[in-house]
Design an enzyme around this catalytic site. Structure first.
Site, PDB file in Angstrom:
ATOM      1  CD  GLU A 153      16.003  91.389  22.773  1.00  0.00           C
ATOM      2  OE1 GLU A 153      14.938  91.036  23.286  1.00  0.00           O
ATOM      3  OE2 GLU A 153      16.637  92.399  23.165  1.00  0.00           O
ATOM      4  CG  HIS A 187      19.421  95.837  24.064  1.00  0.00           C
ATOM      5  ND1 HIS A 187      18.387  96.715  23.868  1.00  0.00           N
ATOM      6  CD2 HIS A 187      18.902  94.593  23.884  1.00  0.00           C
ATOM      7  CE1 HIS A 187      17.276  96.035  23.584  1.00  0.00           C
ATOM      8  NE2 HIS A 187      17.572  94.747  23.581  1.00  0.00           N
TER       9      HIS A 187
HETATM   10  N1  DGL Z   1      17.382  99.236  23.783  1.00  0.00           N
HETATM   11  C1  DGL Z   1      17.050 100.196  22.814  1.00  0.00           C
HETATM   12  C2  DGL Z   1      17.828 101.492  22.977  1.00  0.00           C
HETATM   13  O1  DGL Z   1      18.159 101.832  24.060  1.00  0.00           O
HETATM   14  C3  DGL Z   1      16.955  99.868  21.382  1.00  0.00           C
HETATM   15  C4  DGL Z   1      17.435  98.650  20.769  1.00  0.00           C
HETATM   16  C5  DGL Z   1      16.801  98.442  19.409  1.00  0.00           C
HETATM   17  O2  DGL Z   1      15.676  97.947  19.398  1.00  0.00           O
HETATM   18  O3  DGL Z   1      17.404  98.775  18.387  1.00  0.00           O
HETATM   19  O4  DGL Z   1      18.099 102.202  22.069  1.00  0.00           O
END
Ligand code: DGL
Length: 273
Positions: A153, A187
């Site tokens: 991020e 992510h």
């Molecule tokens: N992208 C998210 C997931 O797939 C969450 C990331 C987060 O905000 O901790 O779990």
């Protein structure tokens, strides 16, 4: 006649863009409304009730755009809020955990599957449940990697820094003799080349993006909801966080120019009520 209403896709930040990229590829006629809740990221360490509340707010924001389907492109939110959202709305809702599990099962030869994700996803045991529901004989090892979401991020680390953080994060799971590793956080595909370097070429990395887009396509088809836009539709991207940072990561990942609007999701919720 097709249904050209948009599809709503949500995540805690830029992670859900890994699903968006695959939707662009598999379903190019579909218009996307994306919401990334970067201001309240990470969702991973938050209590389940809070994640449910955030997801509820975003779902209502998306419903104001008359979306025909909602995709919870966040494993953490899928793990805790998918069933609640399904009960709450009368349009199809898709999560990313079942598609991720299907992808892994299709690709493992030894039946030994590793799972990495946020604290919330790993603690929920959602992948174990979903995988063993399909095949109870699988051997599964799961591990939370809380340092990886901020790394993606922030988007401003040198290659050397990324390599070091990824190596440290994956040390425990690397010891597990697996042939498939589920990137159980949307992510992670953004840094998949670094993850692959650490686990080695014999481990197949699986993300839910491809299978999720496939499941979306099946559901849209069976419910006669597929779009027939003659031209490539224009998509809308919203973030609750820093617009410039979101746009930079999104454009680099998607390989195209996009417009991003910043939204105060709490205020948006009160407008929509
Ligand atoms: N992208 C998210 C997931 O797939 C969450 C990331 C987060 O905000 O901790 O779990």
């Amino acid at each position: 006649m097709g249904n050209n209403q948009p599809i709503g896709i949500l995540d805690s930040g830029v992670g859900g863009l890994t699903v968006v990229k695959e939707v662009f590829r598999q379903l190019p006629h579909e218009e996307i409304i994306y919401f990334g809740d970067s201001a309240r990221l990470p969702y991973g360490p938050r209590p389940a009730e809070e994640i449910k509340q955030f997801t509820h707010e975003i779902v209502h924001f998306l419903l104001d755009y008359h979306v025909k389907m909602i995709v919870i492109a966040c494993n953490t939110a899928t793990a805790v809020a998918l069933e609640t959202v399904k009960k709450e709305v009368d349009i199809p809702v898709i999560g990313v955990i079942r598609p991720g599990s299907v992808a892994a099962i299709k690709n493992t030869k030894t039946g030994k599957i590793g799972v990495i994700g946020t604290d919330g996803t790993i603690k929920s045991g959602a992948y174990e449940k979903s995988l063993t529901k399909i095949n109870p004989k699988l051997k599964i090892e799961s591990q939370a990697c809380p340092t990886l979401v901020p790394l993606v991020e922030e988007g401003n680390h040198s290659e050397e820094e990324i390599r070091k953080i990824v190596l440290d994060a994956l040390k425990p799971i690397k010891k597990f003799d697996m042939d498939a590793l589920i990137l159980g956080c949307t992510h992670y595909p953004i840094i998949s080349e670094y993850i692959q370097e650490v686990v080695g070429p014999h481990v197949k990395l699986l993300s839910s993006a491809e299978e999720t887009a496939r499941e979306m396509s099946t559901v849209l088809h069976y419910q006669c909801l597929l779009a027939d836009n003659a031209n490539i539709p224009s998509h809308h991207f919203f973030t609750s966080g820093n617009k410039k940072q979101f746009k930079q990561i999104a454009e680099s990942w998607l390989g195209k120019h996009i417009n991003v609007e910043q939204v105060d999701i709490t205020a948006a919720k009160s407008i929509s009520k």
